[in-house]
Design a protein around this motif. Structure first.
Motif, PDB file in Angstrom:
ATOM      1  N   GLY A  63       0.834  -1.191   0.000  1.00 17.19           N
ATOM      2  CA  GLY A  63       0.000   0.000   0.000  1.00 17.19           C
ATOM      3  C   GLY A  63       0.866   1.237   0.000  1.00 17.19           C
ATOM      4  N   GLY A  64       0.309   2.351  -0.472  1.00 12.41           N
ATOM      5  CA  GLY A  64       1.037   3.606  -0.491  1.00 12.41           C
ATOM      6  C   GLY A  64       1.844   3.808  -1.764  1.00 12.41           C
ATOM      7  N   THR A  65       2.565   4.908  -1.826  1.00 13.25           N
ATOM      8  CA  THR A  65       3.346   5.263  -3.013  1.00 13.25           C
ATOM      9  C   THR A  65       4.794   5.566  -2.636  1.00 13.25           C
ATOM     10  OG1 THR A  65       2.737   7.607  -2.801  1.00 13.25           O
ATOM     11  CG2 THR A  65       1.342   6.223  -4.201  1.00 13.25           C
ATOM     12  N   VAL A  66       5.678   5.273  -3.588  1.00 11.88           N
ATOM     13  CA  VAL A  66       7.115   5.519  -3.421  1.00 11.88           C
ATOM     14  C   VAL A  66       7.575   6.436  -4.537  1.00 11.88           C
ATOM     15  CG1 VAL A  66       9.407   4.478  -3.265  1.00 11.88           C
ATOM     16  CG2 VAL A  66       7.403   3.222  -2.434  1.00 11.88           C
ATOM     17  N   THR A  67       8.253   7.506  -4.181  1.00 13.92           N
ATOM     18  CA  THR A  67       8.820   8.424  -5.162  1.00 13.92           C
ATOM     19  C   THR A  67      10.330   8.411  -5.027  1.00 13.92           C
ATOM     20  OG1 THR A  67       6.879   9.867  -5.001  1.00 13.92           O
ATOM     21  CG2 THR A  67       8.857  10.799  -6.018  1.00 13.92           C
ATOM     22  N   ARG A  68      11.015   8.189  -6.150  1.00  9.53           N
ATOM     23  CA  ARG A  68      12.477   8.128  -6.146  1.00  9.53           C
ATOM     24  C   ARG A  68      13.049   9.085  -7.183  1.00  9.53           C
ATOM     25  NH1 ARG A  68      10.591   3.059  -7.095  1.00  9.53           N
ATOM     26  NH2 ARG A  68      10.655   1.530  -5.386  1.00  9.53           N
ATOM     27  N   PRO A  69      14.340   9.438  -7.045  1.00  8.88           N
ATOM     28  CA  PRO A  69      14.992  10.184  -8.125  1.00  8.88           C
ATOM     29  C   PRO A  69      15.005   9.351  -9.395  1.00  8.88           C
ATOM     30  CG  PRO A  69      16.315  10.223  -6.118  1.00  8.88           C
ATOM     31  CD  PRO A  69      15.229   9.215  -5.894  1.00  8.88           C
ATOM     32  N   ALA A  70      15.200   9.999 -10.527  1.00  6.51           N
ATOM     33  CA  ALA A  70      15.221   9.303 -11.812  1.00  6.51           C
ATOM     34  C   ALA A  70      16.336   8.265 -11.850  1.00  6.51           C
ATOM     35  CB  ALA A  70      15.407  10.312 -12.942  1.00  6.51           C
ATOM     36  N   GLY A  71      16.071   7.164 -12.534  1.00  7.89           N
ATOM     37  CA  GLY A  71      17.077   6.119 -12.697  1.00  7.89           C
ATOM     38  C   GLY A  71      17.036   5.099 -11.582  1.00  7.89           C
ATOM     39  N   GLN A 140      38.272  -1.785   3.575  1.00 11.71           N
ATOM     40  CA  GLN A 140      38.586  -1.580   2.162  1.00 11.71           C
ATOM     41  C   GLN A 140      37.588  -2.297   1.260  1.00 11.71           C
ATOM     42  OE1 GLN A 140      42.582  -3.086   2.416  1.00 11.71           O
ATOM     43  NE2 GLN A 140      43.500  -1.046   2.514  1.00 11.71           N
ATOM     44  N   ARG A 141      37.169  -3.495   1.672  1.00 12.63           N
ATOM     45  CA  ARG A 141      36.167  -4.213   0.867  1.00 12.63           C
ATOM     46  C   ARG A 141      34.830  -3.481   0.880  1.00 12.63           C
ATOM     47  NH1 ARG A 141      35.047 -10.297   1.473  1.00 12.63           N
ATOM     48  NH2 ARG A 141      35.639 -10.174   3.650  1.00 12.63           N
ATOM     49  N   GLN A 142      34.470  -2.894   2.029  1.00 18.47           N
ATOM     50  CA  GLN A 142      33.226  -2.139   2.085  1.00 18.47           C
ATOM     51  C   GLN A 142      33.298  -0.934   1.158  1.00 18.47           C
ATOM     52  OE1 GLN A 142      30.393  -3.111   4.177  1.00 18.47           O
ATOM     53  NE2 GLN A 142      29.543  -1.827   2.581  1.00 18.47           N
ATOM     54  N   ARG A 143      34.462  -0.286   1.108  1.00 21.45           N
ATOM     55  CA  ARG A 143      34.636   0.848   0.196  1.00 21.45           C
ATOM     56  C   ARG A 143      34.582   0.398  -1.258  1.00 21.45           C
ATOM     57  NH1 ARG A 143      39.809   3.663   1.077  1.00 21.45           N
ATOM     58  NH2 ARG A 143      40.447   2.119   2.599  1.00 21.45           N
ATOM     59  N   ALA A 144      35.074  -0.816  -1.547  1.00 29.14           N
ATOM     60  CA  ALA A 144      35.000  -1.338  -2.915  1.00 29.14           C
ATOM     61  C   ALA A 144      33.546  -1.541  -3.338  1.00 29.14           C
ATOM     62  CB  ALA A 144      35.783  -2.640  -3.033  1.00 29.14           C
ATOM     63  N   LEU A 145      32.726  -2.049  -2.420  1.00 26.23           N
ATOM     64  CA  LEU A 145      31.304  -2.216  -2.722  1.00 26.23           C
ATOM     65  C   LEU A 145      30.622  -0.863  -2.885  1.00 26.23           C
ATOM     66  CD1 LEU A 145      30.403  -5.128  -0.277  1.00 26.23           C
ATOM     67  CD2 LEU A 145      30.860  -5.264  -2.730  1.00 26.23           C
ATOM     68  N   LEU A 146      31.040   0.113  -2.088  1.00 19.39           N
ATOM     69  CA  LEU A 146      30.506   1.458  -2.233  1.00 19.39           C
ATOM     70  C   LEU A 146      30.909   2.045  -3.580  1.00 19.39           C
ATOM     71  CD1 LEU A 146      29.123   3.991  -1.172  1.00 19.39           C
ATOM     72  CD2 LEU A 146      31.204   4.533   0.106  1.00 19.39           C
ATOM     73  N   ALA A 147      32.163   1.827  -3.972  1.00 13.88           N
ATOM     74  CA  ALA A 147      32.624   2.317  -5.276  1.00 13.88           C
ATOM     75  C   ALA A 147      31.848   1.672  -6.416  1.00 13.88           C
ATOM     76  CB  ALA A 147      34.121   2.042  -5.437  1.00 13.88           C
ATOM     77  N   GLN A 148      31.536   0.373  -6.266  1.00 14.49           N
ATOM     78  CA  GLN A 148      30.727  -0.309  -7.284  1.00 14.49           C
ATOM     79  C   GLN A 148      29.379   0.379  -7.458  1.00 14.49           C
ATOM     80  OE1 GLN A 148      28.373  -4.203  -6.780  1.00 14.49           O
ATOM     81  NE2 GLN A 148      30.376  -4.907  -7.461  1.00 14.49           N
ATOM     82  N   ALA A 149      28.773   0.746  -6.324  1.00 13.58           N
ATOM     83  CA  ALA A 149      27.483   1.443  -6.382  1.00 13.58           C
ATOM     84  C   ALA A 149      27.641   2.821  -7.011  1.00 13.58           C
ATOM     85  CB  ALA A 149      26.898   1.566  -4.981  1.00 13.58           C
ATOM     86  N   LEU A 150      28.705   3.530  -6.672  1.00 14.84           N
ATOM     87  CA  LEU A 150      28.912   4.864  -7.224  1.00 14.84           C
ATOM     88  C   LEU A 150      29.139   4.821  -8.730  1.00 14.84           C
ATOM     89  CD1 LEU A 150      31.239   6.475  -4.507  1.00 14.84           C
ATOM     90  CD2 LEU A 150      28.751   6.563  -4.704  1.00 14.84           C
ATOM     91  N   ALA A 151      29.782   3.750  -9.202  1.00 19.29           N
ATOM     92  CA  ALA A 151      30.052   3.634 -10.634  1.00 19.29           C
ATOM     93  C   ALA A 151      28.773   3.540 -11.446  1.00 19.29           C
ATOM     94  CB  ALA A 151      30.930   2.410 -10.912  1.00 19.29           C
ATOM     95  N   ARG A 152      27.689   3.150 -10.811  1.00 14.25           N
ATOM     96  CA  ARG A 152      26.397   3.089 -11.521  1.00 14.25           C
ATOM     97  C   ARG A 152      25.865   4.487 -11.824  1.00 14.25           C
ATOM     98  NH1 ARG A 152      22.057  -1.081  -9.220  1.00 14.25           N
ATOM     99  NH2 ARG A 152      20.973  -0.126 -10.978  1.00 14.25           N
ATOM    100  N   GLU A 153      26.430   5.493 -11.149  1.00 15.54           N
ATOM    101  CA  GLU A 153      25.978   6.884 -11.298  1.00 15.54           C
ATOM    102  C   GLU A 153      24.501   7.017 -10.928  1.00 15.54           C
ATOM    103  OE1 GLU A 153      28.818   8.837 -14.605  1.00 15.54           O
ATOM    104  OE2 GLU A 153      27.327   7.467 -15.435  1.00 15.54           O
ATOM    105  N   ALA A 154      24.121   6.290  -9.902  1.00 14.10           N
ATOM    106  CA  ALA A 154      22.747   6.364  -9.409  1.00 14.10           C
ATOM    107  C   ALA A 154      22.531   7.669  -8.659  1.00 14.10           C
ATOM    108  CB  ALA A 154      22.454   5.182  -8.494  1.00 14.10           C
ATOM    109  N   HIS A 155      21.298   8.113  -8.607  1.00  9.90           N
ATOM    110  CA  HIS A 155      20.948   9.332  -7.879  1.00  9.90           C
ATOM    111  C   HIS A 155      20.473   9.022  -6.466  1.00  9.90           C
ATOM    112  CE1 HIS A 155      20.008  11.074 -12.125  1.00  9.90           C
ATOM    113  NE2 HIS A 155      21.296  10.917 -11.906  1.00  9.90           N
TER     114      HIS A 155
END
Length: 232
Positions: A63-71, A140-155
Motif C-alpha cells: 500500500g502507499g506510493t514511493v517516489t524516487r529520483p530518476a534512474g 577496504q572491501r566495504q569501500r570497494a562495494l561502495l565504489a561499485q554502487a557509485l560507478a552506476r551513477e545512481a541518484h
C-alpha cells in the motif's frame, strides 16, 4: 561523476510492506532529502532493511506510493556478504557497477571507464585497484562495494549497515565517501546501529516496530530519552 544539479529526493507516502503474510512497515510516510545523508535508526526487526528494500524497488509495497529520483537506485550490502575468496580485483568489482548499463560481455566505453575511475578515486581505492578483493581489509572491501554502487551513477544510494564490524579508520573512510556523495547532490540513505555515524548524518529517521517514531536533525532526535524509547 557529478550529481550537483540533482535535487529530487525520495519519499514514502502511506507505505505498508512486508513478507508473505507478515507486514513489517505500517503506513510509513517519510521523506529523504537530496544532497544529504539520512540515517535510519531502529532496533533489530524495526523495519530498516525492509524500508531499504522498498526504496530500492526490490520489495513491492502492499500500500502507499514511493517516489524516487530518476534512474535505478544503488544498494550497498555489508562487505561480509561477499564470498571472501572471490577471484576478482578491486577494479573488476567496481566495473560490475556498470553492468546495468553495459552488459557483462560488452566492452566498457570511455564513459564507463571514467565512471569507474571516478568511483575509485571517491573512495580512495585508486592505488588498490589491481589488488584482489579477497586481500583487502573489511573496511577496504566495504569501500570497494561502495565504489561499485557509485560507478552506476545512481541518484539514490542505499546502504545496509555500511560500517558494521569495521574498525575506526574503515568507518571514517566510508563516512567521508558518503559525505562527498551527498555534497554532489545524491540522496544517501543508510540503515545503521552506529550512533556516532548516525549523529554525523544530516537527517535522521527513527523506526520502531515498522512505524516512524520521528524524523529530523540527528541532534534533536538522538537523545537519551528518544533512544531509550526505540529499544524499550
Amino acid at each position: 561523476m557529478t550529481h550537483s544539479t540533482i535535487r529530487a529526493g525520495a519519499t514514502l507516502e502511506g507505505v505498508s510492506a512486508g513478507y508473505a503474510r507478515r507486514t513489517v512497515l505500517h503506513d510509513v510516510s517519510v521523506s529523504f532529502p537530496a544532497g544529504a545523508v539520512t540515517a535510519v535508526v531502529g532496533a533489530n526487526g524495526s523495519g530498516k532493511s525492509t524500508l531499504l528494500g522498498v526504496l530500492a524497488g526490490i520489495l513491492r509495497q502492499s500500500g502507499g506510493t514511493v517516489t524516487r529520483p530518476a534512474g535505478p537506485p544503488a544498494l550497498v550490502v555489508q562487505h561480509d556478504a561477499v564470498p571472501p575468496l572471490l577471484p576478482i580485483t578491486v577494479r573488476e568489482t567496481v566495473e560490475m557497477g556498470r553492468w546495468p548499463v553495459r552488459r557483462p560481455w560488452q566492452r566498457l566505453t570511455r564513459h564507463d571507464r571514467t565512471a569507474v575511475d571516478d568511483a575509485l578515486a571517491a573512495t580512495d581505492l585508486t592505488a588498490l585497484s589491481g589488488r584482489r578483493l579477497s586481500a583487502l581489509s573489511g573496511g577496504q572491501r566495504q569501500r570497494a562495494l561502495l565504489a561499485q554502487a557509485l560507478a552506476r551513477e545512481a541518484h539514490l544510494l542505499l546502504l545496509d549497515e555500511p560500517t558494521a564490524s569495521l574498525d575506526v579508520p574503515g568507518r571514517e573512510a566510508v563516512s567521508r565517501a558518503l559525505r562527498a556523495m551527498a555534497e554532489e547532490g545524491m540522496t544517501v540513505v543508510q540503515a545503521t546501529h552506529d550512533l556516532p555515524e548516525a549523529q554525523r548524518a544530516d537527517h535522521c529517521v527513527l523506526l520502531r516496530e515498522g512505524r516512524v517514531l520521528a524524523a529530523g536533525p540527528p541532534a534533536d532526535l538522538l537523545t537519551g530519552e528518544t533512544l531509550l524509547s526505540l529499544w524499550s
